[in-house]
Motif scaffolding. Structure first.
Motif, PDB file in Angstrom:
ATOM      1  N   LYS A   1      50.196 -83.196 -19.017  1.00 62.47           N
ATOM      2  CA  LYS A   1      50.369 -83.558 -17.613  1.00 62.47           C
ATOM      3  C   LYS A   1      50.250 -85.064 -17.452  1.00 62.47           C
ATOM      4  CE  LYS A   1      48.624 -79.268 -15.714  1.00 62.47           C
ATOM      5  NZ  LYS A   1      47.677 -78.673 -14.789  1.00 62.47           N
ATOM      6  N   THR A   2      50.928 -85.595 -16.442  1.00 60.55           N
ATOM      7  CA  THR A   2      50.902 -87.024 -16.170  1.00 60.55           C
ATOM      8  C   THR A   2      50.373 -87.274 -14.769  1.00 60.55           C
ATOM      9  OG1 THR A   2      52.814 -87.396 -17.586  1.00 60.55           O
ATOM     10  CG2 THR A   2      52.316 -89.113 -15.979  1.00 60.55           C
TER      11      THR A   2
ATOM     12  N   TYR B   1      45.032 -85.551 -19.196  1.00 59.66           N
ATOM     13  CA  TYR B   1      46.214 -86.142 -18.549  1.00 59.66           C
ATOM     14  C   TYR B   1      46.631 -87.425 -19.248  1.00 59.66           C
ATOM     15  CZ  TYR B   1      45.920 -83.183 -14.365  1.00 59.66           C
ATOM     16  OH  TYR B   1      45.924 -82.137 -13.499  1.00 59.66           O
TER      17      TYR B   1
ATOM     18  N   THR C   1      52.915 -82.785 -12.730  1.00 59.69           N
ATOM     19  CA  THR C   1      51.712 -82.694 -11.914  1.00 59.69           C
ATOM     20  C   THR C   1      52.051 -82.349 -10.481  1.00 59.69           C
ATOM     21  OG1 THR C   1      49.751 -83.885 -11.149  1.00 59.69           O
ATOM     22  CG2 THR C   1      51.717 -85.203 -11.467  1.00 59.69           C
TER      23      THR C   1
END
Length: 95
Positions: free
Chosen positions: A2-3, A26, A76
């Motif tokens: 995830k970013t 993340y 995200t």
């Protein structure tokens, strides 16, 4: 992976949020912010506008760009976090 895109992730609350997200797995991108510590009465209108444009307008543009990018939407559900924003607050929009 995830970013998360963090505005103001270089220091203070933004940095703490960025580090917490990194610990949670993340990938974090810092979109920057601007602060000043001059006495209120000495802040010029141009300096004020620079801070507002960087911190508020920059956060807005970051969130808008992230929402329009399908890769970020997949990465995200909260594309941008800002040390100066409340994550539970929602801006009113007219449709």
């Amino acid at each position: 992976m995830k970013t998360a895109v963090i505005t103001g992730g270089g220091s203070g609350i933004g940095r703490a949020v960025a580090l917490r997200l990194i610990d949670a797995g993340y990938r974090v991108a810092n979109a920057g912010s601007l602060t000043g510590n001059a006495p209120f009465e000495s802040i010029t209108l141009d300096a004020w506008r620079t801070v507002v444009d960087t911190n508020l307008t920059g956060s807005f543009l970051c969130a808008r760009a992230a929402r329009s990018t399908s890769a970020m939407q997949e990465a995200t559900r909260r594309p941008c976090a800002s040390a100066s924003s409340r994550p539970t607050a929602r801006a009113a929009t007219s449709r």
